[in-house]
Structure formats: C-alpha cells, structure tokens
Design an enzyme around this catalytic site. Structure first.
Site, PDB file in Angstrom:
ATOM      1  N   HIS A 191      23.243  10.537   9.999  1.00  0.00           N
ATOM      2  CA  HIS A 191      24.300  11.552   9.961  1.00  0.00           C
ATOM      3  C   HIS A 191      24.888  11.699   8.568  1.00  0.00           C
ATOM      4  O   HIS A 191      25.227  12.784   8.118  1.00  0.00           O
ATOM      5  CB  HIS A 191      25.410  11.172  10.961  1.00  0.00           C
ATOM      6  N   ARG A 298       3.510  10.036   8.805  1.00  0.00           N
ATOM      7  CA  ARG A 298       3.181   8.634   8.488  1.00  0.00           C
ATOM      8  C   ARG A 298       3.341   7.830   9.775  1.00  0.00           C
ATOM      9  O   ARG A 298       4.458   7.532  10.182  1.00  0.00           O
ATOM     10  CB  ARG A 298       4.117   8.104   7.401  1.00  0.00           C
ATOM     11  N   ARG A 334      -1.566  11.151   9.823  1.00  0.00           N
ATOM     12  CA  ARG A 334      -2.331  10.208   9.012  1.00  0.00           C
ATOM     13  C   ARG A 334      -2.691   8.978   9.844  1.00  0.00           C
ATOM     14  O   ARG A 334      -1.831   8.446  10.566  1.00  0.00           O
ATOM     15  CB  ARG A 334      -1.515   9.781   7.791  1.00  0.00           C
ATOM     16  N   GLU A 433      -6.014   9.662  -2.855  1.00  0.00           N
ATOM     17  CA  GLU A 433      -4.936   8.889  -3.484  1.00  0.00           C
ATOM     18  C   GLU A 433      -5.470   7.711  -4.290  1.00  0.00           C
ATOM     19  O   GLU A 433      -4.709   6.929  -4.844  1.00  0.00           O
ATOM     20  CB  GLU A 433      -3.928   8.417  -2.432  1.00  0.00           C
ATOM     21  N   ASN A 456       1.648   9.816  -4.878  1.00  0.00           N
ATOM     22  CA  ASN A 456       2.386   8.556  -5.042  1.00  0.00           C
ATOM     23  C   ASN A 456       1.422   7.425  -5.401  1.00  0.00           C
ATOM     24  O   ASN A 456       1.639   6.678  -6.346  1.00  0.00           O
ATOM     25  CB  ASN A 456       3.133   8.173  -3.755  1.00  0.00           C
ATOM     26  N   ASP A 457       0.352   7.334  -4.618  1.00  0.00           N
ATOM     27  CA  ASP A 457      -0.617   6.286  -4.902  1.00  0.00           C
ATOM     28  C   ASP A 457      -1.571   6.695  -6.014  1.00  0.00           C
ATOM     29  O   ASP A 457      -1.979   5.860  -6.818  1.00  0.00           O
ATOM     30  CB  ASP A 457      -1.404   5.932  -3.634  1.00  0.00           C
ATOM     31  N   ARG A 467       3.944   1.043  -7.919  1.00  0.00           N
ATOM     32  CA  ARG A 467       5.012   1.997  -7.610  1.00  0.00           C
ATOM     33  C   ARG A 467       6.267   1.317  -7.088  1.00  0.00           C
ATOM     34  O   ARG A 467       7.346   1.897  -7.077  1.00  0.00           O
ATOM     35  CB  ARG A 467       4.513   3.039  -6.602  1.00  0.00           C
ATOM     36  N   CYS A 504       0.534  16.124  -0.639  1.00  0.00           N
ATOM     37  CA  CYS A 504       1.596  15.605   0.223  1.00  0.00           C
ATOM     38  C   CYS A 504       2.370  14.463  -0.440  1.00  0.00           C
ATOM     39  O   CYS A 504       3.242  13.867   0.175  1.00  0.00           O
ATOM     40  CB  CYS A 504       1.034  15.153   1.565  1.00  0.00           C
TER      41      CYS A 504
HETATM   42  C1  PEP Z   1       0.857   9.052  -1.359  1.00  0.00           C
HETATM   43  O1  PEP Z   1       0.370   7.979  -1.679  1.00  0.00           O
HETATM   44  O2  PEP Z   1       1.087   9.976  -2.154  1.00  0.00           O
HETATM   45  C2  PEP Z   1       1.212   9.314   0.054  1.00  0.00           C
HETATM   46  C3  PEP Z   1       1.459  10.519   0.487  1.00  0.00           C
HETATM   47  O3  PEP Z   1       1.282   8.271   0.903  1.00  0.00           O
HETATM   48  P1  PEP Z   1       2.342   7.055   0.871  1.00  0.00           P
HETATM   49  O4  PEP Z   1       3.474   7.441  -0.026  1.00  0.00           O
HETATM   50  O5  PEP Z   1       2.749   6.878   2.302  1.00  0.00           O
HETATM   51  O6  PEP Z   1       1.525   5.912   0.360  1.00  0.00           O
HETATM   52 MG    MG Z   2      -0.392   6.604  -0.200  1.00  0.00          MG
END
Ligand code: PEP
Ligand code: MG
Length: 574
Positions: A191, A298, A334, A433, A456-457, A467, A504
């Site tokens: 919230h 996820r 996923r 990734e 991200n990966d 990361r 993504c």
């Molecule tokens: C990524 O790695 O960009 C991703 C979408 O998956 P996660 O952040 O869950 O590893």
């Molecule tokens: Mg990932």
C-alpha cells in the site's frame, strides 16, 4: 568524496534529488505510555475514543474522495477496520480495566495486529499492517501524535530513508518537501508504494540496512525507475539525473492520461508495452497499469515460503489467476530460474562458490527433469484454459543450443503441446541473458518462436560484474556498447528468422532509453508496472527511422557515458 550506490527494487517511478533524512520512528508499544494511565474515568475515556474514531472516519472519507479507485479501496478497507467490533470491544475492555483511551487503543491495536500477524499467512500479515495504520490515525487524534507531526514537517528536498513507512505515514508527507523515499522493507505493490505512486513520489524499496547508518543531509539521488540510491554523487551523475528528473516531470502528467491506449510510434509502428510480474502482490498494480500483456512472469514466487514444489494443478491455478487479469493479451511465463541469487530452502540447490556461474535456470531444470516436466505440464494446460491470447514459455539462462533442444524435447512429450504450438496458442522462447546465447542467437532463433533479452544478467555476464555486489554493480550497465552490440546481434537473428525480439530486463523501464531500444530493432518492451505509462509515452514520441540512426551511432561508441550523451542530445531536441 566517493559515490555510494545502493540497489533496491523500483517501487514508484521518478527521480528525487535532495538530501538524506534518516527516519527512525518510535515503535508502537504499550509500555511507551506514561503514568497518565492511572485513574481514568471510563465513560469520559470511551467518549474520547468514539470522538477520535469519528474524526478518523471523516479523514478516511475525505482521503478516499480525493484518491483514484485503487487507492480509495485502501481507505475503504481502513474504514472497515476502524468500525470493526473486535477492535472497539477490546478498547472498551481496556478502558473498563482502568486505562485511558490512548493506552487502551494502543493496547487493542497491538493485540489485534499481533494476532493477525501470527496467523502466518501473507494476506493476514498485510491486514495486520492495515490495523497498525488505522491505530496510528486513532492515536494521532487521541494524543496529538508526534510521528505525524515529524513527517509533516520534514525539511525541503528530503530524500526520506526509513526501515518502513505505513500508508498513514505517507499521507502525512508533504510532496512539496519530500522528493523521494528509500525503504528497507516494503514491496513495490505494498500500500505504501501504491500511495507513493498516487502522490507521484519516487520510491525504492528493499535497500540494504546500511542506508540507515547514512549521515543526515548528504546529497542524494533516488532513482525510482532503476531502483537505486546514490549518495554523494559525482557531478556527471548529478547533472544527468537533474536532466532526467526535469524531463520526467514534464511528461508524467501526459503519460498517465493515455496509459490504457496503445503505444504507436510517430511513424505509425505499434509497440506492445508489457509488464514484468514478480509475485502475487504485483498483480494489482500490473493489471491496472495499461500493459499490453505480461512480458515476464518470474515464477520463483510460487516456491517462496514453501516446503515442497507445487504440483501441476496448483501451478496452473496460480498462472490462471494472473491470466484472468490480462484477457486477450499474451502471458509470458518464465520457467523456474533457480540458483544464482534465487536459492531455495527446500530444493537441493548445491552450495557453489560462484552460484551465478553455476547450476542456474535451465541448467538446474535439466538436472531435475521432474521439476521441468511438472511446470511444462501446467503451462500446456494453461495454454488450453487461459483467457489470454497466447501463452509464451520463456527459458532462462540458456547458454547452449543443446539446452533449447532438450527443453523442446521435454515439451514435445506433453500431450497437445505440438498442436498448441502449431496453432500459435503456445510459444516457446529463449531469454537471452548469457553472452553465448546472444552471440549464437542465429542458431537459437530457428528453434524457437521468440527471443526476449534479459539485460540484467546479460550486462552482468558481459562485464563480469556481479549485479548483487554494490561495489561493482554500476559497471554492469546495459548501456555499455558491448551489451548493445550483442543486443543488436540478437535482434538481427530474430529479424532473419522472422520471430519477435522483446526486452524484459529493467533497462527497458527507463523511458529515456526507449529510442535506443526501438532503434536497435526491438519490437516489444516489458517493464516494471510503475513504468508502463511512461514507457508508452516515450514510444509515442519516437520516430523509429530516426532512432535507427541513433542506435547506429551508439553501437560505434566506446563507453557507456558516450551513449548517455547521445541520448541526452536526442532529449534536448525533443
Ligand atoms: C534479466 O536477467 O534481465 C531478467 C529479466 O531476469 P532476472 O532479473 O529475473 O534475472
Ligand atoms: Mg536473469
């Protein structure tokens, strides 16, 4: 002074520039009450409680009237709690036992909140937070509460840092004084976050406890889009964020007005903007965000706080719950991405010196084919039953072509899977990734129906920068030309084999990079819920043919900062 960077979860988009204020409130404990509790006159005290309750009721009605439907619902729940008989009976009992109205209310609230929290269920735990919230409102009226006062009188340009804030706290903040909120606890869909978004206050949650030790008054940037807090930023970072903040302010207002409409570029190319969902709580904000489907579910959340793997039936029920919020739109699920930074208590994830380079994602599933089979069974049934336009299965952590082949073979064993794939109801895609998957995208693309880039990966593995390690996390920027080059390679493979390429990773949630992504040829974006409207707006301002030239220039750069500068130049021209 060196810049300190803390990573968290983006909970409310926007950029806050100001000075740190570390907020450590008093906790709600009965023993904090003083000796005034002796010799209360029960009838007078009961009337004082009734008076406070009436005032809180009016306050909640007023707040609900000013809020949009989703936020108004929170205040409605709070009104129900306020008039709950269990609460008033407990207050009355404590008053009759000799307590003043303030102490009696505090005692009753603590008891009720505790009994809900002890039920050990996620739903009741969040109700317990609501009860404490209502309690604070009552106490503010009964005791001229100093907490409300403190929050209403914070200095100008405050970046407020706290362990946790309640919805009550947020409604006492002055948006003229607070420019951003950083929390240790809470979640993007709590919230608190919903209210922060409704006030347009940038918020990051899930920060590390070190932030509570920061000194007061340090220059800070709170990035509610990427989920970061910078303390003592260098001049370049500061200027770049000042620019981003000003731009965002200008277009946020317009973006929200058109959130439910499709995003079409200036040269008439429609770009689906989908949403990333991490857990059940995300559903509420995600479904109201205007997203054109789910680009990443996820599924690891299904296993949290559990001591066994959910069977196919239970998984199906969970996926259907998500599907019902996105009728006639695609739902991308996923496969379980276990290992790495997502260890599990009950599954035999081995202790590894480098879990990010270990048995993670599809590697883990291929070692445990029964887990893979159960999930595939649930997803095939989902494709039959779900009211969505199509179910897309996304394979995480692919680093070898053989992993995709083996997943395809496992899928082919499921009854009806082939037929569903041929009809387009069911699709299979690779989450690109790992650098090897990007480099070999031309070998992966002919095997699957879509590719989705996980920046991200991809950035972490391209730049060999963990990361989750704040000392090096900033190196792992998806804006680095090395990452952009393999993204371009992935897109090209998708184009040659005529399959869609999406993104993504969190990178796409920054509206300022949208021209770069579209220029690289990415056709679908999946972003965090708070960023959907902003990203759609950015798509509407992009001309893809021009963006292509920008991407070509970016691919020739040597450093991420140069790409930043290119994007700044584009912004200045808009
Ligand atoms: C990524 O790695 O960009 C991703 C979408 O998956 P996660 O952040 O869950 O590893
Ligand atoms: Mg990932």
């Amino acid at each position: 002074m060196t810049t300190q960077i803390f990573s968290g979860l983006p909970a409310s988009p926007g950029i806050g520039l100001g000075h740190t204020y570390i907020y450590r409130p008093r906790t709600l404990l009965p023993q904090l009450l003083g000796p005034e509790d002796a010799q209360a006159a029960p009838q007078e005290e009961w009337e004082r409680f009734l008076e406070a309750r009436a005032q809180v009721d009016q306050e909640l009605v007023r707040l609900a009237e000013r809020a949009d439907a989703m936020v108004a619902e929170i205040f409605l729940v709070h009104r129900e709690i306020l008039h709950d008989k269990t609460l008033s009976q407990a207050v009355r009992r404590h008053i009759q036992a000799g307590l003043h109205a303030t102490a009696a209310t505090q005692q009753a609230i603590v008891e009720l909140a505790q009994s809900l929290a002890e039920l050990g269920d996620e739903y009741f735990a969040s109700r317990s937070a609501d009860v404490r919230d209502v309690g604070q409102r009552l106490l503010a009226h009964l005791s001229k509460d100093s907490r409300a006062h403190a929050l209403a009188h914070l200095p100008r340009n405050t970046v407020l840092i706290a362990e946790e804030l309640t919805a009550f706290d947020i409604t006492h903040l002055s948006p003229d004084h607070v420019v951003g909120i950083g929390l240790l606890n809470s979640a993007p869909t709590a919230h608190t976050a919903i209210l922060a978004r409704s006030l347009g206050l940038p918020m990051v949650c899930g920060l590390s406890p070190e932030v509570l030790q920061l000194p007061f008054g340090r220059l800070a940037i709170l990035d509610g889009i990427q989920g970061r807090l910078f303390v003592d930023p260098d001049q370049e970072t500061l200027e770049s964020y000042q620019d981003t903040r000003d731009r965002l302010r200008r277009f946020r207002v317009r973006a929200e007005e058109h959130a439910q409409e499709p995003a079409i570029t200036l040269d008439r190319i429609p770009v689906p903007v989908q949403v990333n969902i991490n857990n059940r709580q995300d559903l509420l904000t995600a479904s109201g965000s205007g997203a054109d489907g789910v680009g990443l579910l996820r599924t690891e959340y299904l296993l949290r706080d559990r001591d066994a793997l959910p069977d196919a039936q239970e998984q199906l029920a969970a996926y259907l719950e998500v599907a019902r919020h996105f009728p006639n739109r695609p739902l991308t699920v996923r496969l379980l991405d276990l290992g790495g930074d997502k260890p599990l208590a009950f599954l035999p994830v081995p202790q590894e010196p480098n879990p990010f380079l270990g048995l993670r994602g599809i590697r883990y599933l291929l070692h445990h084919p029964e887990i893979l089979r159960t999930q595939l069974e649930a997803l095939v049934r989902l494709a039959v039953e779900a009211p969505v336009s199509q179910v897309r299965i996304l394979i995480p952590m692919v680093s070898k072509v053989s992993e995709v082949r083996r997943t395809l073979a496992a899928l082919a064993e499921m009854p009806r899977a082939q037929e569903l794939r041929r009809s387009g109801r069911l699709r299979l895609g690779v989450l690109v990734e790992v650098p090897s998957a990007a480099v070999l995208a031309d070998k992966l693309a002919p095997l699957v129906d879509f590719l989705s880039i996980g920046t991200n990966d991809l950035a972490q593995y391209m730049l060999a920068a963990d990361r989750s390690n704040s000392a090096v996390a900033a190196l792992a920027s998806a804006m680095d030309p090395s990452v952009l080059r393999v993204m371009a390679q992935t897109v090209q493979a998708g184009q040659v084999h005529e399959i869609p390429v999406a993104i993504c990773g969190e990178f796409a949630s920054d509206p300022s990079v949208v021209p770069l992504l579209l220029g690289l040829g990415i056709g679908e974006l999946s972003v965090v819920a708070p960023a959907v409207a902003l990203v759609k707006h950015a798509v509407r301002q992009t001309h893809v043919a021009q963006a292509r030239r920008l991407a070509e220039q970016a691919l020739r750069c040597a450093r991420a900062q140069e790409v930043h500068r290119l994007l700044e130049r584009i912004r200045a021209q808009q």
